[in-house]
Design an enzyme around this catalytic site. Structure first.
Site, mmCIF file in Angstrom:
data_model
loop_
_atom_site.group_PDB
_atom_site.id
_atom_site.type_symbol
_atom_site.label_atom_id
_atom_site.label_comp_id
_atom_site.label_asym_id
_atom_site.label_seq_id
_atom_site.Cartn_x
_atom_site.Cartn_y
_atom_site.Cartn_z
ATOM 1 N N VAL A 67 0.849 -1.194 0.000
ATOM 2 C CA VAL A 67 0.000 0.000 0.000
ATOM 3 C C VAL A 67 0.884 1.243 0.000
ATOM 4 O O VAL A 67 1.806 1.366 0.818
ATOM 5 C CB VAL A 67 -0.909 0.029 1.250
ATOM 6 C CG1 VAL A 67 -1.715 1.323 1.292
ATOM 7 C CG2 VAL A 67 -1.846 -1.177 1.266
ATOM 8 N N ALA A 112 4.496 4.202 2.877
ATOM 9 C CA ALA A 112 3.998 2.943 2.301
ATOM 10 C C ALA A 112 4.147 1.826 3.321
ATOM 11 O O ALA A 112 4.823 2.000 4.352
ATOM 12 C CB ALA A 112 4.780 2.590 1.042
ATOM 13 N N LYS A 113 3.546 0.722 3.087
ATOM 14 C CA LYS A 113 3.759 -0.476 3.920
ATOM 15 C C LYS A 113 3.362 -1.695 3.097
ATOM 16 O O LYS A 113 2.507 -1.611 2.217
ATOM 17 C CB LYS A 113 2.878 -0.412 5.177
ATOM 18 C CG LYS A 113 3.409 -1.237 6.309
ATOM 19 C CD LYS A 113 4.587 -0.528 6.948
ATOM 20 C CE LYS A 113 4.954 -1.049 8.296
ATOM 21 N NZ LYS A 113 5.787 -0.067 9.000
ATOM 22 N N GLY A 114 3.990 -2.813 3.419
ATOM 23 C CA GLY A 114 3.622 -4.071 2.778
ATOM 24 C C GLY A 114 3.373 -5.116 3.834
ATOM 25 O O GLY A 114 3.830 -4.985 4.981
ATOM 26 N N ASP A 153 10.341 -4.924 8.545
ATOM 27 C CA ASP A 153 9.362 -4.599 9.574
ATOM 28 C C ASP A 153 9.201 -5.894 10.384
ATOM 29 O O ASP A 153 10.032 -6.802 10.270
ATOM 30 C CB ASP A 153 8.044 -4.121 8.930
ATOM 31 C CG ASP A 153 7.123 -3.417 9.921
ATOM 32 O OD1 ASP A 153 7.357 -2.240 10.213
ATOM 33 O OD2 ASP A 153 6.177 -4.058 10.423
#
Ligand code: GLU
Length: 423
Positions: A67, A112-114, A153
């Site tokens: 995202v 952003a992050k996944g 992360d």
């Protein structure tokens, strides 16, 4: 009970909470409601399925997300999480959090992050590599050094970043150092990146203690979480002379009010996989750790650890958020009413992405810095952001969280207005 022992650590919808928070910030700082409307949504979001050949010959299909919340101030930046309880809305909330974190640190990045729904502890190295390479391939059109730059992360590591770097580079036909950060040193990683989040937490706690006329040697600290951040932080704090009175991992907590031998805890965890059974400590639950008698409570595990149910029982006078979103707005309100100083995630948990920024810069220049340079520049950025947040808090008579998010949202809002709405 620990976060991973519950069916999910997400008691409330994280995206709704992030939006409530954003709306409050908008009201407090008078940000144009049209802009708040824009910032409530994520710019782009991909959902992928990841078929993986398992070691037993079967094929298992995993769900993954990437995202991008915002790119107004620069390429999107944020980690990739491997955890069984990942949800799409959680990844969206975490992506939004990265926009604020990068803006507060004045980094030229968006957020952003996944995430991939999987339990990395149950996958073999081969399965993890195949999952990572296929996930990377599925999101390959979204990422890139000028577009979106992943990093580690919860549940991912330098090795995972190495596979992402290799998969991307093999596809474009040459090595692209800037596509991902948190890489191993042998592949263009930055010295100091592994311990960077912990170091950022250390600098924040030190600055906050100085404001109160206190020092590390008079300070008792409890740390929830013993992953990369919690482990490195315990070591750094012990080196500074702080007394670590409680530690926890997903298997439970260990406590000793006279101080835990951190070096022994690190060795014990490496040998046994859990902190439980550490000689010289008593066993306790994760709830006991949160409510333990200490000066500083560091939240370095998952979201929503402190909430409206337990915030009234926290005994620390300072709560430091090393993880993303570890306090719900309901819990936050109670902590604030009780006069507990909260150092929010956007500030206290930003050391990792600051050194990710350094790694990206070094990769683009193919010129690498020494560790003392990395740590000194990290200190400059984190302490400057702390002071800006502190003075905003005083000027607006608000909390450190509102001040931090207020500064960040105003920076993104200003960039958005200055760029203008396209087309
Ligand atoms: N996952 C870390 C965070 O939440 C680091 C992100 C990055 O380095 O891009 O801040």
């Amino acid at each position: 009970m620990s976060a991973t022992e519950t069916s999910t650590h997400l008691r409330e919808n994280p995206l709704s909470l992030a939006r409530v928070q954003l709306a409050r910030v908008g009201e407090t700082f008078g940000v144009d409601s049209n802009l708040i409307g824009v910032l409530k949504s994520c710019k782009k979001s991909v959902e992928v399925s990841i078929p993986v050949l398992m070691d037993n010959g079967s094929v298992r299909v995993f769900d993954g997300y990437r995202v991008i919340h915002n790119v107004t101030r620069g390429p999107a930046k944020g980690g990739i999480r491997y955890h069984p309880n990942v949800t799409h809305e959680e990844v969206k909330a975490l992506a939004m959090g990265m926009t604020w974190k990068c803006a507060l640190m004045s980094l030229p990045f968006g957020g952003a992050k996944g995430g991939v729904i999987c339990d990395p502890k149950e996958l073999s190295a081969g399965e993890l590599e195949r999952l990572t390479r296929r996930y990377t391939t599925e999101i390959i059109n979204e990422i890139g050094p000028e577009k979106d730059i992943p990093a580690p992360d919860v549940g991912t590591s330098a090795q995972v970043m190495a596979w992402i770097f290799d998969t991307y580079s093999m596809n474009v036909g040459h090595s692209v150092l800037g596509v991902v950060t948190g890489k191993p040193l042998a592949l263009g990683g930055s010295v100091g990146r592994d311990g960077a989040t912990a170091r950022g937490v250390l600098y924040c706690i030190r600055t906050a203690l100085q404001k109160e006329g206190r020092r590390f040697p008079d300070t008792r600290v409890a740390i929830q979480g013993f992953g990369t951040v919690g482990r490195n932080l315990a070591r750094l704090l012990a080196e500074e002379g702080a007394r670590i009175v409680a530690l926890s991992d997903s298997g439970g907590a260990v406590v000793n009010s006279y101080g835990i031998d951190v070096a022994a805890a690190i060795v014990h965890k490496a040998e046994h996989g859990v902190l439980r059974g550490l000689p010289g400590t008593e066993e306790a639950t994760n709830d006991d750790l949160l409510e333990s008698d200490c000066d500083v409570l560091v939240l370095a595990a998952l979201e929503q650890a402190v909430n409206a149910d337990n915030a009234g029982r926290i005994r620390a006078h300072m709560v430091c958020e090393a993880a993303n979103g570890p306090t719900t707005p309901g819990g936050d309100e109670i902590l604030e009413d009780r006069g507990i100083l909260v150092l929010p995630d956007a500030l206290a948990g930003a050391g990792g992405v600051v050194v990710s920024y350094f790694e990206w810069v070094q990769g683009l220049q193919e010129y690498f810095w020494k560790e003392y340079e990395v740590n000194a520049k990290l200190n400059d950025i984190v302490v400057r952001a702390f002071e800006e947040t502190w003075s905003t808090r005083e000027r607006f008579g608000t909390s450190m969280r509102m001040a931090a998010y207020g500064l960040a949202v105003q920076r993104v809002a200003e960039a958005t207005t200055t760029r203008g709405l396209y087309p």
